[in-house]
Scaffold this motif. Structure first.
Motif, PDB file in Angstrom:
ATOM      1  N   GLU A 234      52.760 -96.712  13.677  1.00  0.00           N
ATOM      2  CA  GLU A 234      53.828 -96.090  14.461  1.00  0.00           C
ATOM      3  C   GLU A 234      53.485 -96.091  15.952  1.00  0.00           C
ATOM      4  N   ASN A 235      52.253 -95.766  16.273  1.00  0.00           N
ATOM      5  CA  ASN A 235      51.839 -95.749  17.679  1.00  0.00           C
ATOM      6  C   ASN A 235      51.744 -97.153  18.264  1.00  0.00           C
ATOM      7  N   ILE A 236      51.328 -98.129  17.465  1.00  0.00           N
ATOM      8  CA  ILE A 236      51.283 -99.513  17.933  1.00  0.00           C
ATOM      9  C   ILE A 236      52.691 -99.992  18.270  1.00  0.00           C
ATOM     10  N   ASN A 237      53.660 -99.587  17.465  1.00  0.00           N
ATOM     11  CA  ASN A 237      55.053 -99.936  17.746  1.00  0.00           C
ATOM     12  C   ASN A 237      55.501 -99.336  19.078  1.00  0.00           C
ATOM     13  N   LYS A 238      55.055 -98.125  19.381  1.00  0.00           N
ATOM     14  CA  LYS A 238      55.385 -97.503  20.667  1.00  0.00           C
ATOM     15  C   LYS A 238      54.758 -98.281  21.825  1.00  0.00           C
ATOM     16  N   VAL A 239      53.519 -98.714  21.636  1.00  0.00           N
ATOM     17  CA  VAL A 239      52.859 -99.509  22.677  1.00  0.00           C
ATOM     18  C   VAL A 239      53.635-100.799  22.913  1.00  0.00           C
ATOM     19  N   TYR A 240      54.031-101.453  21.842  1.00  0.00           N
ATOM     20  CA  TYR A 240      54.771-102.713  21.934  1.00  0.00           C
ATOM     21  C   TYR A 240      56.082-102.537  22.694  1.00  0.00           C
ATOM     22  N   LYS A 241      56.757-101.441  22.465  1.00  0.00           N
ATOM     23  CA  LYS A 241      58.064-101.228  23.083  1.00  0.00           C
ATOM     24  C   LYS A 241      57.979-100.664  24.499  1.00  0.00           C
ATOM     25  N   ASN A 242      56.947 -99.856  24.784  1.00  0.00           N
ATOM     26  CA  ASN A 242      56.963 -99.062  26.017  1.00  0.00           C
ATOM     27  C   ASN A 242      55.906 -99.423  27.059  1.00  0.00           C
TER      28      ASN A 242
ATOM     29  N   GLU B 266      49.705 -95.218   8.601  1.00  0.00           N
ATOM     30  CA  GLU B 266      51.073 -95.257   9.110  1.00  0.00           C
ATOM     31  C   GLU B 266      51.155 -94.739  10.546  1.00  0.00           C
ATOM     32  N   ASN B 267      50.332 -93.749  10.865  1.00  0.00           N
ATOM     33  CA  ASN B 267      50.332 -93.233  12.240  1.00  0.00           C
ATOM     34  C   ASN B 267      49.878 -94.298  13.231  1.00  0.00           C
ATOM     35  N   LEU B 268      48.891 -95.081  12.837  1.00  0.00           N
ATOM     36  CA  LEU B 268      48.418 -96.165  13.695  1.00  0.00           C
ATOM     37  C   LEU B 268      49.540 -97.170  13.942  1.00  0.00           C
TER      38      LEU B 268
ATOM     39  N   ARG C 262      48.250 -88.601  14.485  1.00  0.00           N
ATOM     40  CA  ARG C 262      47.067 -89.321  14.021  1.00  0.00           C
ATOM     41  C   ARG C 262      46.647 -88.813  12.645  1.00  0.00           C
ATOM     42  N   THR C 263      45.800 -89.599  12.001  1.00  0.00           N
ATOM     43  CA  THR C 263      45.353 -89.320  10.645  1.00  0.00           C
ATOM     44  C   THR C 263      44.001 -88.618  10.687  1.00  0.00           C
ATOM     45  N   ASP C 264      43.769 -87.759   9.706  1.00  0.00           N
ATOM     46  CA  ASP C 264      42.482 -87.087   9.606  1.00  0.00           C
ATOM     47  C   ASP C 264      41.395 -88.087   9.217  1.00  0.00           C
ATOM     48  N   SER C 265      40.215 -87.875   9.750  1.00  0.00           N
ATOM     49  CA  SER C 265      39.101 -88.788   9.488  1.00  0.00           C
ATOM     50  C   SER C 265      38.800 -88.920   7.998  1.00  0.00           C
ATOM     51  N   ASP C 266      38.958 -87.840   7.246  1.00  0.00           N
ATOM     52  CA  ASP C 266      38.646 -87.878   5.816  1.00  0.00           C
ATOM     53  C   ASP C 266      39.594 -88.790   5.051  1.00  0.00           C
ATOM     54  N   ASN C 267      40.781 -89.049   5.610  1.00  0.00           N
ATOM     55  CA  ASN C 267      41.783 -89.878   4.922  1.00  0.00           C
ATOM     56  C   ASN C 267      41.752 -91.339   5.360  1.00  0.00           C
ATOM     57  N   ILE C 268      40.812 -91.671   6.226  1.00  0.00           N
ATOM     58  CA  ILE C 268      40.707 -93.056   6.698  1.00  0.00           C
ATOM     59  C   ILE C 268      39.870 -93.855   5.713  1.00  0.00           C
ATOM     60  N   ASN C 269      40.461 -94.962   5.278  1.00  0.00           N
ATOM     61  CA  ASN C 269      39.770 -95.819   4.308  1.00  0.00           C
ATOM     62  C   ASN C 269      40.028 -97.274   4.685  1.00  0.00           C
ATOM     63  N   VAL C 270      39.133 -97.819   5.490  1.00  0.00           N
ATOM     64  CA  VAL C 270      39.276 -99.189   5.976  1.00  0.00           C
ATOM     65  C   VAL C 270      38.186-100.055   5.358  1.00  0.00           C
ATOM     66  N   ASN C 271      38.604-101.168   4.787  1.00  0.00           N
ATOM     67  CA  ASN C 271      37.648-102.114   4.234  1.00  0.00           C
ATOM     68  C   ASN C 271      37.107-102.975   5.374  1.00  0.00           C
ATOM     69  N   VAL C 272      36.013-102.544   5.970  1.00  0.00           N
ATOM     70  CA  VAL C 272      35.455-103.234   7.135  1.00  0.00           C
ATOM     71  C   VAL C 272      34.910-104.600   6.731  1.00  0.00           C
ATOM     72  N   ILE C 273      35.371-105.632   7.424  1.00  0.00           N
ATOM     73  CA  ILE C 273      34.942-107.002   7.147  1.00  0.00           C
ATOM     74  C   ILE C 273      33.714-107.317   8.001  1.00  0.00           C
TER      75      ILE C 273
ATOM     76  N   ASN D 223      50.199-107.778  10.655  1.00  0.00           N
ATOM     77  CA  ASN D 223      49.515-107.997   9.374  1.00  0.00           C
ATOM     78  C   ASN D 223      48.056-107.568   9.439  1.00  0.00           C
ATOM     79  N   PHE D 224      47.440-107.706  10.604  1.00  0.00           N
ATOM     80  CA  PHE D 224      46.061-107.255  10.762  1.00  0.00           C
ATOM     81  C   PHE D 224      45.993-105.730  10.727  1.00  0.00           C
ATOM     82  N   TRP D 225      46.854-105.066  11.482  1.00  0.00           N
ATOM     83  CA  TRP D 225      46.782-103.607  11.594  1.00  0.00           C
ATOM     84  C   TRP D 225      47.226-102.912  10.314  1.00  0.00           C
TER      85      TRP D 225
END
Length: 453
Positions: free
Chosen positions: A47-55, A43-45, A246-257, A35-37
Motif C-alpha cells: 500500500e505504501n509503495i503504491n503511494k510512493v509510485y503515485k505521489n 499488505e502495508n508495504l 505498518r506491520t508488527d515485527s512479529d508478523n513479518i515472515n520473509v523468505n530471505v534469498i 512481483n518482487f515486493w
C-alpha cells in the motif's frame, strides 16, 4: 507542378509514418516491480509503495525529464524533414520619381504586387548526417529512461529500508520499555538486599546507572522512530506527515534469498550499465556526425504560389525548384577541432563504461557479502535467544525449588529481553540486506531468478 506536389506529399506521409514509429510508451509500473515486493507478504508495504509510485515528487520530476528527452528526439527528427512555410508579400509603390531601366525611362513609376507563395527548404541528407543526429538524440532518450528506472529502484529501496527500520524501531522501543520496567524492579530488590546487608552501596549505584543507560537508549530509539516516520512521509510526499501504516515485527515472515554466487551476466541489466553502453553508442554516433560536417551540404529550395501585379492579371502562377550546394571551405579549424573533441568524448565514455562495470561488480559483491554475514549473525542470535529462553525457564524451576529468588528471575528476564532486541534487529537487517542486493542487481526479482544466481 504536379511533380512538385507529389514530392511534397511523399515527404509529408513518410514523416507521419516515421513519427508513428517513434512513439514509445513507457510503462512505469514495470519499474516498481510489484512481483518482487509481493514476496514480502506485507499488505502495508504494498500500500505504501503504491503511494510512493503515485505521489513521489522526484519520480514525477524524472518522468518530465524523460518527456523532455522525447521532445528533443522529435525536434531532431523535424530537422530531417522539409520546412514549408508561407512568406508572402502585398505591396504598393506609389507615384514617385522616374525609374530608369537602361535606355528605358518610366515616368512617375508606380507598381502594385501580390506575391503569395509557399516556400520549401530541404537539406538533402546524402551523407546521413541529420539521421545520425536523430539517432544520437534517441540514445539520449533511452539513457534518460534508464535514469528514471534507477530513480524508481533507488527510491523504492530507500523507502522499503526505512519502512523496515521503522518496524524495527517500534519493536525495540517495546522491548526497551519492558527492560526499563524490569530494571526498576531489579533496583528495588537490590535496595532491599542492601537493607538486610546482602548488597553493597556500589551495587545500588551500578544498578541505577544501568537504568539511566536504558532510558537514554529509549530516547534514542524514540528519536530514530520520529526521524524515520518523517523520512517516509517525505518519500511518500505526504505534507500532513500522517502516521505510517505498518506491520508488527512479529508478523513479518520473509523468505530471505541468499545466493552463493552472482551470475555476472545479470549485471548487464543494471540501469547504469545499460546507460553507459548507450552513452558509448551515442558518442560514437556524434563522432560520425562530426566527420560528415566536413562534407558539403545540398539544400533544395522551392516556391509554389502566385505572383501578380494585379488581381485580374494572367500568367500569375509561380513555381520554381532549385538545389543550392554549400561547403565550408575554411572555418578556422573549428570543424576539425569539433571532430577531435568528439573523439575525446568517446575515449571518456569508454573509461566511464569500464568504471561502471567495476562499480557494478563491487556494489554487488559488497551487498552479497553483507547479506551472508548478517544472515549468519541472525542465525547465531536465534540460537542465543533459544538458550536464554531455556535458561529463563530453568531459573523459574529453581525458584520453585527454592534455589533462586525473584531477583534471579528478573536478571534472566532482562538478559532474555536483550537477546530479543538483538534477534529482532538482525532479523530486520537481514531483510534490508536483501533489499540492498536487489538494488545492487538493478531491480532484478531475486525470487524469480534463484536458478540464475
Amino acid at each position: 507542378m504536379r511533380k512538385i506536389l507529389i514530392l511534397l506529399m511523399c515527404i509529408f506521409f513518410c514523416s507521419i509514418q516515421t513519427e508513428a514509429r517513434m512513439t514509445n510508451e513507457i510503462n512505469r509500473l514495470e519499474y516498481v516491480n510489484l512481483n518482487f515486493w509481493k514476496n514480502f507478504n506485507d499488505e502495508n508495504l504494498l500500500e505504501n509503495i503504491n503511494k510512493v509510485y503515485k505521489n513521489n515528487n522526484d519520480l514525477k520530476a524524472t518522468a518530465h525529464k524523460v518527456n523532455e528527452a522525447q521532445r528533443l528526439v522529435k525536434i531532431s527528427f523535424a530537422n530531417e524533414l522539409p520546412h514549408i512555410g508561407f512568406n508572402g508579400y502585398i505591396g504598393q509603390i506609389f507615384k514617385s520619381s522616374d525609374e530608369v531601366f537602361g535606355d528605358i525611362t518610366i515616368p512617375d513609376y508606380t507598381e502594385t504586387r501580390f506575391l503569395l507563395p509557399l516556400t520549401m527548404n530541404y537539406e538533402v541528407d546524402i551523407w546521413g548526417k541529420n539521421r545520425l543526429k536523430t539517432k544520437s538524440q534517441k540514445k539520449r532518450f533511452e539513457m534518460m529512461k534508464q535514469d528514471e528506472k534507477s530513480a524508481y529502484i533507488y527510491i523504492l529501496s530507500a523507502f522499503a529500508s526505512d519502512y523496515y527500520n521503522l518496524i524495527k524501531a517500534d519493536k525495540l522501543i517495546e522491548y526497551q520499555k519492558e527492560l526499563i520496567e524490569t530494571q526498576k524492579q531489579i533496583n528495588e530488590f537490590i535496595k532491599k538486599r542492601y537493607d538486610v546487608g546482602t548488597a553493597t552501596l556500589s551495587d545500588i549505584v551500578l544498578s541505577e546507572k544501568t537504568l539511566t543507560y536504558m532510558e537514554e537508549d529509549l530516547h534514542n530509539l524514540l528519536e530514530k522512530q520520529d526521524i524515520l516516520q518523517n523520512q517516509i512521509s517525505t518519500i511518500i510526499s505526504d505534507r500532513a506527515f500522517s502516521e505510517i501504516s505498518r506491520t508488527d515485527s512479529d508478523n513479518i515472515n520473509v523468505n530471505v534469498i541468499i545466493p552463493e554466487t552472482i551470475n555476472t551476466e545479470l549485471l548487464d541489466q543494471r540501469p547504469d550499465m545499460i546507460k553507459s553502453q548507450l552513452d558509448l553508442e551515442r558518442v560514437g554516433i556524434d563522432v560520425k556526425v562530426a566527420k560528415r560536417e566536413l562534407l558539403p551540404s545540398f539544400i533544395i529550395n522551392g516556391n509554389l504560389g502566385f505572383n501578380m501585379y494585379s488581381i485580374g492579371s494572367s500568367n500569375k502562377f509561380l513555381a520554381n525548384l532549385g538545389v543550392a550546394p554549400t561547403w565550408d571551405l575554411f572555418t578556422g579549424g573549428k570543424k576539425i577541432q569539433m571532430l577531435k573533441l568528439q573523439k575525446e568524448e568517446y575515449e571518456i565514455a569508454v573509461q566511464h563504461y569500464e568504471r561502471t562495470i567495476l562499480k557494478s561488480i563491487q556494489e554487488t559483491n559488497d551487498a552479497l557479502y553483507t547479506l551472508k554475514s548478517n544472515h549468519k549473525k541472525y542465525s547465531i542470535s536465534q540460537h542465543r535467544l533459544n538458550a536464554d529462553n531455556k535458561e529463563f525457564g530453568y531459573t523459574k524451576i529453581r525458584e520453585e525449588a527454592g534455589t533462586a529468588d525473584s531477583l534471579d528471575i528478573l536478571l534472566k528476564k532482562e538478559q532474555l529481553l536483550i537477546s530479543k532486541k538483538q534477534e529482532t534487529s538482525l532479523k530486520i537487517n537481514d531483510i534490508i540486506a536483501m533489499i540492498n542486493l536487489y538494488q545492487a542487481l538493478g531491480g532484478i526479482n531475486i525470487f524469480e531468478l534463484q536458478e540464475n544466481l
